[in-house]
Design a protein around this motif. Structure first.
Motif, PDB file in Angstrom:
ATOM      1  N   MET B   1       3.491  10.405  12.981  1.00 52.76           N
ATOM      2  CA  MET B   1       4.471  11.652  12.877  1.00 52.76           C
ATOM      3  C   MET B   1       5.385  12.179  11.559  1.00 52.76           C
ATOM      4  N   SER B   2       5.234  13.343  10.807  1.00 51.96           N
ATOM      5  CA  SER B   2       6.242  13.052   9.812  1.00 51.96           C
ATOM      6  C   SER B   2       7.683  14.309  10.025  1.00 51.96           C
ATOM      7  N   GLU B   3       8.469  14.119   9.495  1.00 51.30           N
ATOM      8  CA  GLU B   3      10.344  15.284  10.308  1.00 51.30           C
ATOM      9  C   GLU B   3       9.263  16.189  10.534  1.00 51.30           C
ATOM     10  N   ILE B   4      10.316  17.337  11.752  1.00 53.46           N
ATOM     11  CA  ILE B   4       9.695  18.068  11.883  1.00 53.46           C
ATOM     12  C   ILE B   4      10.757  19.293  11.862  1.00 53.46           C
ATOM     13  N   LEU B   5      10.138  20.388  10.894  1.00 50.82           N
ATOM     14  CA  LEU B   5      10.380  21.795   9.599  1.00 50.82           C
ATOM     15  C   LEU B   5      10.697  22.867  11.057  1.00 50.82           C
ATOM     16  N   VAL B   6       9.973  22.809  11.527  1.00 50.66           N
ATOM     17  CA  VAL B   6      10.114  24.264  13.097  1.00 50.66           C
ATOM     18  C   VAL B   6       9.902  23.711  14.187  1.00 50.66           C
ATOM     19  N   LYS B   7      10.691  23.831  15.351  1.00 45.71           N
ATOM     20  CA  LYS B   7      11.164  23.558  16.364  1.00 45.71           C
ATOM     21  C   LYS B   7      11.974  24.806  16.935  1.00 45.71           C
ATOM     22  N   ILE B   8      10.911  24.924  18.116  1.00 43.94           N
ATOM     23  CA  ILE B   8      10.841  26.618  18.826  1.00 43.94           C
ATOM     24  C   ILE B   8      11.098  25.314  20.631  1.00 43.94           C
ATOM     25  N   ARG B   9      12.025  26.291  20.884  1.00 40.48           N
ATOM     26  CA  ARG B   9      12.548  25.338  22.800  1.00 40.48           C
ATOM     27  C   ARG B   9      13.484  26.926  23.261  1.00 40.48           C
ATOM     28  N   ASP B  10      11.478  26.559  24.708  1.00 37.87           N
ATOM     29  CA  ASP B  10      12.337  27.870  25.709  1.00 37.87           C
ATOM     30  C   ASP B  10      12.301  28.933  24.685  1.00 37.87           C
ATOM     31  N   LEU B  11      11.509  29.717  24.173  1.00 38.01           N
ATOM     32  CA  LEU B  11      11.061  31.379  24.429  1.00 38.01           C
ATOM     33  C   LEU B  11      10.742  31.488  25.029  1.00 38.01           C
ATOM     34  N   HIS B  12      11.019  32.936  25.263  1.00 37.58           N
ATOM     35  CA  HIS B  12      10.812  33.838  25.714  1.00 37.58           C
ATOM     36  C   HIS B  12      11.053  35.493  25.029  1.00 37.58           C
ATOM     37  N   PHE B  13       9.802  36.002  25.080  1.00 37.54           N
ATOM     38  CA  PHE B  13       9.869  37.054  24.532  1.00 37.54           C
ATOM     39  C   PHE B  13       8.892  38.009  24.533  1.00 37.54           C
ATOM     40  N   SER B  14       9.867  39.147  25.130  1.00 36.08           N
ATOM     41  CA  SER B  14       8.660  40.201  26.164  1.00 36.08           C
ATOM     42  C   SER B  14       8.550  41.286  25.048  1.00 36.08           C
ATOM     43  N   ARG B  15       6.821  42.756  25.155  1.00 36.71           N
ATOM     44  CA  ARG B  15       7.771  43.885  24.345  1.00 36.71           C
ATOM     45  C   ARG B  15       7.192  44.486  25.555  1.00 36.71           C
ATOM     46  N   GLY B  16       7.899  45.286  26.083  1.00 35.27           N
ATOM     47  CA  GLY B  16       7.904  46.639  26.918  1.00 35.27           C
ATOM     48  C   GLY B  16       8.142  45.211  28.199  1.00 35.27           C
ATOM     49  N   ASP B  17       7.745  45.409  29.023  1.00 37.45           N
ATOM     50  CA  ASP B  17       7.435  45.364  30.011  1.00 37.45           C
ATOM     51  C   ASP B  17       6.561  43.976  30.050  1.00 37.45           C
ATOM     52  N   ARG B  18       5.445  44.227  28.679  1.00 38.01           N
ATOM     53  CA  ARG B  18       5.073  42.648  28.650  1.00 38.01           C
ATOM     54  C   ARG B  18       5.069  41.516  28.346  1.00 38.01           C
ATOM     55  N   LYS B  19       5.202  40.821  29.005  1.00 43.47           N
ATOM     56  CA  LYS B  19       6.170  39.156  28.273  1.00 43.47           C
ATOM     57  C   LYS B  19       5.044  38.244  27.330  1.00 43.47           C
ATOM     58  N   ILE B  20       4.964  38.496  26.265  1.00 44.32           N
ATOM     59  CA  ILE B  20       4.737  37.673  25.756  1.00 44.32           C
ATOM     60  C   ILE B  20       4.479  36.167  25.308  1.00 44.32           C
ATOM     61  N   PHE B  21       5.570  35.875  25.979  1.00 46.55           N
ATOM     62  CA  PHE B  21       6.071  33.993  25.090  1.00 46.55           C
ATOM     63  C   PHE B  21       6.918  33.549  26.850  1.00 46.55           C
ATOM     64  N   GLY B  23       8.541  30.861  27.721  1.00 48.29           N
ATOM     65  CA  GLY B  23       9.079  29.329  27.571  1.00 48.29           C
ATOM     66  C   GLY B  23       8.201  28.835  27.193  1.00 48.29           C
ATOM     67  N   LEU B  24       7.839  28.936  25.820  1.00 50.72           N
ATOM     68  CA  LEU B  24       7.530  28.130  25.015  1.00 50.72           C
ATOM     69  C   LEU B  24       8.148  27.283  24.284  1.00 50.72           C
ATOM     70  N   SER B  25       7.193  26.634  23.945  1.00 49.81           N
ATOM     71  CA  SER B  25       7.806  24.407  23.075  1.00 49.81           C
ATOM     72  C   SER B  25       7.529  24.514  22.533  1.00 49.81           C
ATOM     73  N   LEU B  26       7.427  24.377  20.952  1.00 48.63           N
ATOM     74  CA  LEU B  26       7.184  23.459  20.296  1.00 48.63           C
ATOM     75  C   LEU B  26       6.968  22.834  19.121  1.00 48.63           C
ATOM     76  N   ASP B  27       6.506  22.017  18.188  1.00 42.51           N
ATOM     77  CA  ASP B  27       7.364  21.848  17.266  1.00 42.51           C
ATOM     78  C   ASP B  27       5.708  21.809  16.204  1.00 42.51           C
ATOM     79  N   ILE B  28       6.590  21.584  14.392  1.00 44.01           N
ATOM     80  CA  ILE B  28       5.667  21.729  13.803  1.00 44.01           C
ATOM     81  C   ILE B  28       6.217  21.071  12.576  1.00 44.01           C
ATOM     82  N   PRO B  29       5.294  20.067  11.905  1.00 41.48           N
ATOM     83  CA  PRO B  29       6.135  19.142  10.815  1.00 41.48           C
ATOM     84  C   PRO B  29       6.509  19.665   9.740  1.00 41.48           C
ATOM     85  N   ARG B  30       6.953  19.325   8.859  1.00 37.41           N
ATOM     86  CA  ARG B  30       7.222  19.646   7.640  1.00 37.41           C
ATOM     87  C   ARG B  30       6.437  19.121   6.038  1.00 37.41           C
TER      88      ARG B  30
END
Lengths: 263, 264
Positions: B1-21, B23-30
């Motif tokens: 796999m090539s070099e990582i461009l986007v690295k997301i770690r332990d992402l939490h995000f809510s809209r009001g009371d609704r949890k969207i993410f 603990g999302l983690s993922l990598d996107i190569p360059r």
């Protein structure tokens, strides 16, 4: 029974909190807009384009309304003053009423209805169609490119429109007084010239219209920028612009009049 | 796999009371095309907005090209965005500008090129998406597919290092769909960029992707190449790839038993 009372209290409390929060957001927004306005010095054409759409295109309604308000004022003043043999003062009555009150206030109300609602709808639609988001992702600040030119154009246009309204109103008044009611043209104009004070009447009127302009355009651009990006949300935001601006203008008019003309 | 461009770690995000993410983690190569897929409402578009710094997460980090997007100053974030292109679902074209001026917009804003050079560049970008002949049209005169192609030309105007596609295939007729699919593939190879495609259109997206992340309920459910995911035995992946009506994502929205509802 008691729980219903508490529910109602809670409802009132949360509605009040929401209103204050919105007022706070609006104030922060206003400072951001003012802070973003310096960029217009480098792009004056943006301002000119917006002044055309916000100011010039509002002029027809202002001129027509000013003419009729002046004519009606002239008739009403004549009917009252003639009983006291003071009909020569019709010009003064019309000019002072227009310059001090009706010019700034009616112009601001018409401005909120015509230009304010159009601003809210335009900005709200840009938000709903992701044009504002698109600009942000192109590293362009919509505050600088979309909001600030419209805000500054509105604030500059308002005093000019109010002056045009008053000028056309005074002309309309003279038309009725001199041509229709047969008053002496010299008396109409010389009394007007004699009694209207540059500072107390004209400058204060300009200050009033400037304040109304800031408030009306602030409400219009904030409602557009902050609207829920759906057709229903956009409709509500446009209605809020007209209602809130009109109420704010009338309230501020009372405050400003009390401050400016107290003896 | 090539070099990582986007690295997301332990992402939490809510809209009001609704949890969207959650603990999302993922990598996107360059390099290559990375697809982010999942059912409607899982927050795929939200994820793109988090990567672009338009939204701020409750917790967790998003790094693009080694920079933590949400700790950058506005000026630095805007500098980073000049290297990101984004294709919005609606196209997001500026309706008061012509097709030509829409594509020229980022060039006029961020470069000091003269008009002749801008004209050359814009026509080349429009030619790349097959719409050089539509340069003088207004956005209101374009079909949905054409709008997206113009938006794509605008997204590549500044030669970005990554292009994000938000549901590029939604609501397209088969021809427009085919055009967009081949454009995404060809542009990715020609420009050698990182392409992130957010979609729930399984066959077309899998046909052009090099790597796929499936997300559901705020987390990555499974990642892999399209071939690996098509053969996956995991229940959720199987249901999504084959479009089964019932499975881990139930047909019925949670409710009381029907007998209880009907007869009290």
């Amino acid at each position: 029974m008691i729980s219903k009372l508490f529910d109602r209290l809670q409802h009132i409390g949360s509605a009040t909190l929401k209103s204050f929060q919105r007022l706070g957001n609006g104030t922060v927004f206003l400072f951001k807009v003012i802070g973003s306005s310096y960029g217009l010095l480098l792009r004056p054409m943006q301002l000119v384009r917006q002044m055309y759409s916000v100011g010039v295109q509002t002029m027809i309604i202002i001129v027509v309304a000013g003419l009729f308000v002046g004519m009606v004022m002239s008739l009403q003043s004549y009917y009252t003053l003639v009983d006291f043999g003071a009909e020569d003062s019709v010009g003064v009555m019309v000019a002072l009423s227009l310059l001090r009150e009706l010019g700034p206030v009616v112009t601001a109300l018409l401005f909120a209805g015509r230009a304010g609602s159009a601003l809210t709808a335009e900005i709200g639609l840009m938000k709903a169609t992701e044009q504002l988001s698109g600009m942000e992702m192109m590293a362009v600040n919509p505050m600088q490119r979309v909001i600030a030119p419209r805000f500054v154009a509105g604030v500059i246009s308002m005093p000019m429109l109010a002056l045009i309204f008053s000028a056309v109103g005074i002309l309309g008044g003279s038309l009725v007084a001199v041509e229709l009611l047969g008053l002496d043209s010299g008396a109409y104009w010389s009394q007007t010239q004699d009694k209207v004070d540059l500072y107390e009447d004209i400058y204060n009127g300009i200050i009033k219209s400037l304040v109304f302009g800031v408030v009306a355009v602030w409400i219009a651009v904030f409602e557009g920028y902050d609207c829920v990006p759906t057709s229903e949300g956009l409709g509500q935001a446009t209605t809020r612009t007209v209602v809130h601006s009109s109420l704010a203008i009338l309230f501020l008019d009372f405050i400003l009049t009390a401050l400016m003309f107290s003896k | 796999m090539s070099e990582i461009l986007v690295k997301i770690r332990d992402l939490h995000f809510s809209r009001g009371d609704r949890k969207i993410f959650d603990g999302l983690s993922l990598d996107i190569p360059r390099q290559g095309i990375t697809a982010i897929m999942g059912p409607s409402g899982t927050g795929k578009t939200t994820l793109l907005k988090l990567i672009g710094g338009q939204l701020t997460p409750d917790q967790g980090t998003v790094e693009v090209d080694g920079q933590n997007v949400h700790q950058l100053s506005t000026a630095k974030l805007f500098e980073l965005r000049k290297r990101m292109g984004m294709l919005f679902q609606s196209g997001a074209l500026l309706t008061d500008l012509s097709v030509f001026e829409n594509v020229a917009y980022p060039l006029r804003e961020h470069t000091r090129l003269d008009n002749a050079m801008i004209r050359h560049l814009v026509l080349l970008k429009l030619n790349a998406v097959g719409l050089r002949g539509a340069a003088d049209m207004m956005p209101s005169e374009l079909s949905g597919g054409m709008s997206r192609r113009v938006a794509l030309a605008r997204a590549i105007a500044l030669d970005p290092m990554m292009i994000m596609y938000d549901e590029p295939f939604t609501g397209q007729d088969p021809i427009s769909m085919g055009v967009l699919v081949s454009l995404i593939r060809e542009l990715n190879s020609a420009l050698d960029v990182c392409s992130i495609v957010v979609s729930h259109d399984v066959p077309d997206t899998l046909s052009i992707s090099d790597l796929v992340h499936f997300i559901s309920a705020g987390k990555v459910v499974e990642s892999g190449t399209p071939e690996q995911l098509q053969e996956s035995r995991a229940d959720w992946t199987h249901q999504f790839v084959h479009g089964d009506a019932d499975g881990p994502v139930p047909f019925h929205y949670p409710a009381r038993p029907i007998m209880e509802d009907l007869y009290g």
